[in-house]
Write a protein that holds these residues in place. Structure first.
Motif, PDB file in Angstrom:
ATOM      1  N   UNK A 220      29.185 -15.666  15.851  1.00 15.12           N
ATOM      2  CA  UNK A 220      29.055 -14.797  14.680  1.00 15.12           C
ATOM      3  C   UNK A 220      30.401 -14.732  13.975  1.00 15.12           C
ATOM      4  N   UNK A 221      30.448 -15.237  12.741  1.00 19.01           N
ATOM      5  CA  UNK A 221      31.676 -15.235  11.951  1.00 19.01           C
ATOM      6  C   UNK A 221      31.624 -14.087  10.947  1.00 19.01           C
ATOM      7  N   UNK A 222      32.718 -13.348  10.839  1.00 21.32           N
ATOM      8  CA  UNK A 222      32.772 -12.290   9.837  1.00 21.32           C
ATOM      9  C   UNK A 222      33.792 -11.233  10.182  1.00 21.32           C
ATOM     10  N   UNK A 223      34.370 -10.647   9.152  1.00 21.45           N
ATOM     11  CA  UNK A 223      35.340  -9.584   9.342  1.00 21.45           C
ATOM     12  C   UNK A 223      34.671  -8.269   9.682  1.00 21.45           C
ATOM     13  N   UNK A 224      35.437  -7.371  10.255  1.00 18.98           N
ATOM     14  CA  UNK A 224      34.941  -6.070  10.686  1.00 18.98           C
ATOM     15  C   UNK A 224      34.897  -5.119   9.495  1.00 18.98           C
ATOM     16  N   UNK A 225      33.725  -4.513   9.246  1.00 17.41           N
ATOM     17  CA  UNK A 225      33.593  -3.556   8.149  1.00 17.41           C
ATOM     18  C   UNK A 225      34.212  -2.206   8.485  1.00 17.41           C
ATOM     19  N   UNK A 226      34.450  -1.961   9.780  1.00 13.84           N
ATOM     20  CA  UNK A 226      35.020  -0.684  10.192  1.00 13.84           C
ATOM     21  C   UNK A 226      34.003   0.427  10.361  1.00 13.84           C
ATOM     22  N   UNK A 227      32.707   0.091  10.328  1.00 15.06           N
ATOM     23  CA  UNK A 227      31.681   1.132  10.449  1.00 15.06           C
ATOM     24  C   UNK A 227      31.249   1.377  11.895  1.00 15.06           C
ATOM     25  N   UNK A 228      31.920   0.718  12.856  1.00 16.58           N
ATOM     26  CA  UNK A 228      31.592   0.899  14.270  1.00 16.58           C
ATOM     27  C   UNK A 228      30.653  -0.146  14.825  1.00 16.58           C
ATOM     28  N   UNK A 229      30.145  -1.036  13.963  1.00 22.64           N
ATOM     29  CA  UNK A 229      29.188  -2.042  14.432  1.00 22.64           C
ATOM     30  C   UNK A 229      29.830  -3.023  15.407  1.00 22.64           C
ATOM     31  N   UNK A 233      28.518  -4.150  19.078  1.00 19.96           N
ATOM     32  CA  UNK A 233      28.247  -5.539  19.475  1.00 19.96           C
ATOM     33  C   UNK A 233      28.985  -5.885  20.764  1.00 19.96           C
ATOM     34  N   UNK A 234      30.237  -5.464  20.840  1.00 21.72           N
ATOM     35  CA  UNK A 234      31.027  -5.735  22.042  1.00 21.72           C
ATOM     36  C   UNK A 234      30.403  -5.061  23.267  1.00 21.72           C
ATOM     37  N   UNK A 235      29.915  -3.840  23.080  1.00 23.07           N
ATOM     38  CA  UNK A 235      29.260  -3.129  24.191  1.00 23.07           C
ATOM     39  C   UNK A 235      27.991  -3.852  24.632  1.00 23.07           C
ATOM     40  N   UNK A 236      27.205  -4.327  23.645  1.00 21.29           N
ATOM     41  CA  UNK A 236      25.960  -5.023  23.981  1.00 21.29           C
ATOM     42  C   UNK A 236      26.255  -6.341  24.700  1.00 21.29           C
ATOM     43  N   UNK A 237      27.259  -7.063  24.237  1.00 20.28           N
ATOM     44  CA  UNK A 237      27.635  -8.320  24.899  1.00 20.28           C
ATOM     45  C   UNK A 237      28.044  -8.067  26.346  1.00 20.28           C
ATOM     46  N   UNK A 238      28.820  -6.996  26.572  1.00 18.87           N
ATOM     47  CA  UNK A 238      29.238  -6.649  27.933  1.00 18.87           C
ATOM     48  C   UNK A 238      28.049  -6.215  28.776  1.00 18.87           C
ATOM     49  N   UNK A 239      27.176  -5.424  28.177  1.00 17.75           N
ATOM     50  CA  UNK A 239      26.000  -4.914  28.891  1.00 17.75           C
ATOM     51  C   UNK A 239      25.086  -6.047  29.334  1.00 17.75           C
ATOM     52  N   UNK A 240      24.952  -7.077  28.478  1.00 21.45           N
ATOM     53  CA  UNK A 240      24.072  -8.215  28.788  1.00 21.45           C
ATOM     54  C   UNK A 240      24.798  -9.325  29.558  1.00 21.45           C
ATOM     55  N   UNK A 241      26.078  -9.100  29.874  1.00 20.20           N
ATOM     56  CA  UNK A 241      26.892 -10.144  30.514  1.00 20.20           C
ATOM     57  C   UNK A 241      26.813 -11.451  29.725  1.00 20.20           C
ATOM     58  N   UNK A 242      26.921 -11.310  28.398  1.00 15.99           N
ATOM     59  CA  UNK A 242      26.720 -12.441  27.494  1.00 15.99           C
ATOM     60  C   UNK A 242      28.028 -13.026  26.968  1.00 15.99           C
ATOM     61  N   UNK A 243      29.132 -12.627  27.533  1.00 21.27           N
ATOM     62  CA  UNK A 243      30.430 -13.053  27.023  1.00 21.27           C
ATOM     63  C   UNK A 243      30.676 -14.545  27.077  1.00 21.27           C
TER      64      UNK A 243
END
Length: 365
Positions: A220-229, A233-243
């Motif tokens: 996923x390419x793109x800058x951070x909007x700063x809205x917490x998304x 995403x980082x939490x979901x990647x860690x939760x799914x062991x998808x790193x």
């Protein structure tokens, strides 16, 4: 030659700002006298050539502390004073508040205003104050540019009758990029990391894909909007062991190079105007699966099964199935990708500029 004032809040890098910047340069190159009137300066802005005059018509530091209605009045007065001083042939405004401000500021001057809607009107032009500003102000505009029929049909008939639908222009660097000799096992997306692009659903959908095709990765390419998304995403990647198979790549200035040999471009937004990222992916000939999001941006440029695949919004399973279909049917994927390149014929910078020029000239006459 004619004199044009473009009005937008700032030139901070975004879709509408990019279109205004491109148009301003093209009109200046054609000999027009071009001004961009903005409300504020942002940190990460598009750069403009010296042939274009940038003017600040917003608040000063002392005025920022005033009440809402006082600030609205000052902004309107300042833009009006600038318009009366410059006496342009036309004012072209982009985006919600700038549209209202430009129409109001030009009242009684005899100077035509073209407004442009750059997002889904539902959720953005349906607040309590829009319900009286739209019927009061929009019919007073000389014209309106929309990106999709869905945008246009939201507004009153008086507005629709004098409107045009014009696509966003592609950056030249996405045109005529050679097809890759071989595609890599990557599913990609580009665009800001922001809630409405629903990259959370994309990651969940790709988790399903990865169970069937474990040799594929998601970037996923793109800058951070700063809205917490991004944090979500980082939490979901860690939760799914998808790193090891989902990567947040950050912003890139060379997407035409890093995306072009991917196997699938996955577009997951819940709503959009006309997404530049989707147009760019199509121009590169990427096999695309996209959510059929309001206000009809993807459907405006895509036909399901002809130059890409359309799936319902917020449907994780459908998105995963679409990605798998393209991975498992490479001949179909290549066929859709080659057809997607036809977007270059109607959305190249020259074609889009000529439509804007024709419309502006017709309004001025």
């Amino acid at each position: 030659m004619r004199k044009i004032v473009f009005h937008i809040n700032s030139l901070e890098q975004g879709g509408a700002e990019r279109v205004i910047t491109n148009l301003a340069h093209q009109f200046a190159a054609e000999g027009y006298e071009v001004y961009i009137a903005t409300e504020w300066y942002a940190e990460n802005e598009f750069q403009i050539d010296k042939s274009i005059t940038r003017v600040h018509v917003g608040l000063n530091k002392e005025e920022e502390s005033r009440g809402r209605f006082a600030k609205l009045r000052i902004r309107g007065q300042r833009l009006r004073a600038f318009i009366k001083k410059i006496k342009p042939d036309v004012v072209v405004a982009f985006c919600h508040k700038a549209n209202y401000r430009a129409i109001t500021a030009a009242l009684g001057t005899g100077i035509p205003v073209i407004v442009s809607v750059r997002t889904d009107p539902v959720g953005h032009y349906d607040h309590w104050d829009d319900k009286f500003q739209i019927p009061l102000l929009f019919p007073r505009a000389a014209g309106c540019v929309f990106q999709t029929e869905g945008q246009r049909d939201f507004f009153p008939e008086k507005v629709r009758k004098k409107s045009r639908i014009i696509l966003n222009p592609l950056n030249d660097k996405y045109l005529d990029v050679p097809e890759p000799e071989k595609r890599v096992k990557e599913v990609v997306q580009s665009g800001r990391i922001v809630d409405f692009k629903n990259q959370l659903m994309l990651i969940r959908a790709f988790d399903r894909v990865h169970k069937k095709h474990s040799d594929y990765v998601l970037k996923i390419y793109g800058g951070d909007s700063g809205d917490g998304t991004r944090e979500q995403l980082e939490e979901l990647i860690a939760e799914r062991n998808a790193g090891e198979y989902v990567f947040l790549m950050g912003a890139s200035d060379s997407l035409e190079k890093v995306l072009v040999n991917a196997s699938v471009f996955a577009f997951s937004s819940d709503w959009e105007g006309l997404p530049n990222a989707l147009l760019e992916a199509m121009a590169l000939g990427l096999p695309v699966v996209a959510t059929d999001c309001p206000c009809g941006g993807p459907r405006t440029v895509m036909q399901d099964g002809v130059n890409g695949l359309l799936v319902p919004i917020k449907d994780e399973e459908a998105l995963a199935d679409g990605i798998c279909r393209l991975i498992e049917n490479p001949d179909l994927a290549e066929q859709l990708g080659r057809k997607a390149r036809d977007i270059c014929k109607i959305a190249n910078g020259k074609a889009v500029f000529e439509q804007w020029q024709d419309y502006i000239e017709s309004v001025c006459k």
